[in-house]
Design an enzyme around this catalytic site. Structure first.
Site, PDB file in Angstrom:
ATOM      1  N   ASP A 156      -4.665   2.355  -4.032  1.00  0.00           N
ATOM      2  CA  ASP A 156      -3.194   2.303  -4.054  1.00  0.00           C
ATOM      3  C   ASP A 156      -2.682   0.991  -3.478  1.00  0.00           C
ATOM      4  O   ASP A 156      -1.583   0.918  -2.958  1.00  0.00           O
ATOM      5  CB  ASP A 156      -2.613   3.500  -3.278  1.00  0.00           C
ATOM      6  CG  ASP A 156      -3.073   3.516  -1.830  1.00  0.00           C
ATOM      7  OD1 ASP A 156      -3.982   2.715  -1.481  1.00  0.00           O
ATOM      8  OD2 ASP A 156      -2.543   4.309  -1.037  1.00  0.00           O
ATOM      9  N   ASP A 182       0.871  -1.172   0.000  1.00  0.00           N
ATOM     10  CA  ASP A 182       0.000   0.000   0.000  1.00  0.00           C
ATOM     11  C   ASP A 182       0.909   1.223   0.000  1.00  0.00           C
ATOM     12  O   ASP A 182       1.848   1.311   0.800  1.00  0.00           O
ATOM     13  CB  ASP A 182      -0.881  -0.023   1.254  1.00  0.00           C
ATOM     14  CG  ASP A 182      -1.904   1.102   1.267  1.00  0.00           C
ATOM     15  OD1 ASP A 182      -3.096   0.807   1.158  1.00  0.00           O
ATOM     16  OD2 ASP A 182      -1.480   2.279   1.389  1.00  0.00           O
TER      17      ASP A 182
END
Ligand SMILES: Nc1nc2c(ncn2[C@@H]2O[C@H](COP(=O)(O)OP(=O)(O)OP(=O)(O)O)[C@@H](O)[C@H]2O)c(=O)[nH]1
Length: 444
Positions: free
Chosen positions: A366, A323
């Site tokens: 993301d 992430d």
């Protein structure tokens, strides 16, 4: 019978539209009527005294011989079909009605030219086969191979190639080219490209009568000569490419064959467009549009296959859950488009850090995940994670800014951290969260 009427029989026979043959016990022709020349191209003088079987297409000789034996054994037959080679080399399909005359020791045969009917049947069969190929083929490559096979069944073929126009870039490529013996390539691409562009622009087929398209030194197994036929692939909306056919040495394609191929090309064009769309749809359903990486669905499939393999072979795999840190800030400060560029660059960098057989997927936002196959030790996994961290840490240039990006990574190993995909993913996610929290605390 009235002797006058008897004398008229040869005249009557010459008026028949069907061919009449009398063949002796040795298989030699002793009489033919006038229609034989129209159907077979040979004059009566050229046929009489010759062995009938010599005119039969080689592929049909064995069963024709067998059929003749049946008739001579006293079993008359209507409806036997076979093919002959005409004097001009073309093939003619005929249907027979035949019986044996024991008193004359002659086989009487009446042959009807059914080439037109066969031609119509061939077109229908080709349409069906092409549409079947489009449905059954798993990908475009498999479909081109099948179309090659279908076309080779319709016309004599020494080589076959497909030229396609990329729908986005409009670049012409040659995704398939193969000769009779399975050799590839068979064409000189720059020259062939010029001819294909001409055919695609005009929408008209082109027949080239010498070896202009052939690869230099290629196809040494066959004597030179033969023709190249370039057929446009026209769909309802546009011309999407061309089929390139190489005839057998010393032969060319007749107008009839060109007509048949034009018809088949239209079917092929429609089937290719349909297949391309379905391949694209399938790809879109399994890939992330922004980065081109596999999406969650494809990742789950790959994960399931990898786990199955591991369970069979007692292997080991690892999951990396990634992430990007503070990604929201990029969006908020530079805009969503800049965020997109960053995500694309991160996707590329992760992909470059792993092997081809590994899977890098974007789960959304993301968040990325990496499936590492054939893992030996937990240390190896840490090495890959560090490599990715390092790669992403290098400045990423977006809109004139050099962005310093960091990523949090959590890992999970099969079988240590779980036996099923979901468990492993949860474990890697949890580890990623701890990594992020640890960094946040350290930073404070
Ligand atoms: N540019 C762009 N942004 C996206 C896309 N998908 C999701 N996002 C944004 O990505 C951000 C994800 O932020 P988070 O992961 O929640 O937060 P963060 O800023 O990375 O913070 P941490 O994860 O805690 O480090 C949100 O602002 C989403 O709107 C996308 O396809 N493109």
């Amino acid at each position: 019978m009235d002797p006058n009427a008897h004398a008229l029989l040869p005249n009557i026979a010459d008026l028949l539209l069907d061919a009449v043959f009398l063949v002796d016990v040795h298989g030699r022709v002793v009489y033919v009527n006038a229609a034989c020349e129209r159907i077979f191209g040979y004059t009566p003088d050229e046929l009489i005294g010759r062995s009938m079987i010599d005119f039969v297409a080689p592929e049909d000789r064995a069963r024709t011989w067998n059929e003749a034996m049946q008739v001579m054994a006293g079993r008359p037959r209507i409806g036997f079909e076979n093919r002959y080679i005409r004097k001009d080399g073309r093939q003619v399909h005929v249907m027979w009605s035949a019986r044996w005359s024991p008193e004359n020791q002659l086989r009487i045969g009446v042959a009807r030219d059914i080439t037109e009917r066969k031609h119509a049947q061939e077109m229908q069969a080709a349409t069906y086969a092409v549409s079947e190929a489009a449905h059954a083929a798993t990908d475009l490559g498999a479909m081109y191979r099948e179309i090659h096979r279908i076309v080779a069944n319709l016309v004599p073929l020494a080589g076959f190639a497909v030229a396609t126009c990329d729908p986005k870039t409009k670049q012409l490529g040659f995704p398939y080219q193969m000769d009779l013996y399975g050799n590839s390539p068979i064409i000189q691409e720059p020259t062939t490209r010029q001819y294909c562009i001409e055919v695609i622009c005009s929408g008209q087929p082109m027949l080239l009568t010498d070896a202009v398209l052939a690869t230099p030194g290629g196809d040494t197994s066959m004597p030179a000569g033969g023709a190249w036929l370039v057929m446009p692939l026209i769909t309802q909306n546009e011309t999407i490419g061309a089929l390139i056919l190489k005839s057998l040495p010393g032969t060319t394609y007749s107008d009839k064959e060109k007509g048949l191929l034009q018809f088949v090309s239209a079917q092929v064009a429609t089937a290719m467009e349909r297949k391309r769309l379905s391949v694209e749809l399938l790809r879109a359903a399994r890939h992330d549009e922004l980065t081109g990486l596999p999406n969650r669905r494809l990742f789950q499939d790959r994960m399931a296959s990898a786990l199955a393999r591991c369970k069979r072979k007692q292997g080991r795999i690892a999951l990396l859950y990634l992430d990007i840190d503070d990604f929201k800030q990029v969006n908020d400060s530079l805009g969503h488009a800049a965020g997109d560029v960053l995500l694309q660059e991160v996707a590329q960098r992760i992909t470059h850090c792993v092997r081809e057989e590994d899977t890098v997927a974007r789960l959304g936002g993301d968040e990325f995940v990496v499936l590492l196959e054939d893992v030996r030790t937990a240390d190896d996994v840490m090495l890959v994670a560090d490599k990715i961290r390092h790669a992403i840490r290098q400045p990423i240039h977006v809109d004139g800014f050099a962005l310093k990006t960091r990523t949090s990574i959590g890992t999970a190993l099969y079988p240590e951290h779980g036996m099923e995909a979901e468990e492993l993913l949860k474990q890697a996610d949890k580890a990623m969260y701890l990594d992020k929290k640890f960094k946040a605390r350290t930073f404070k």
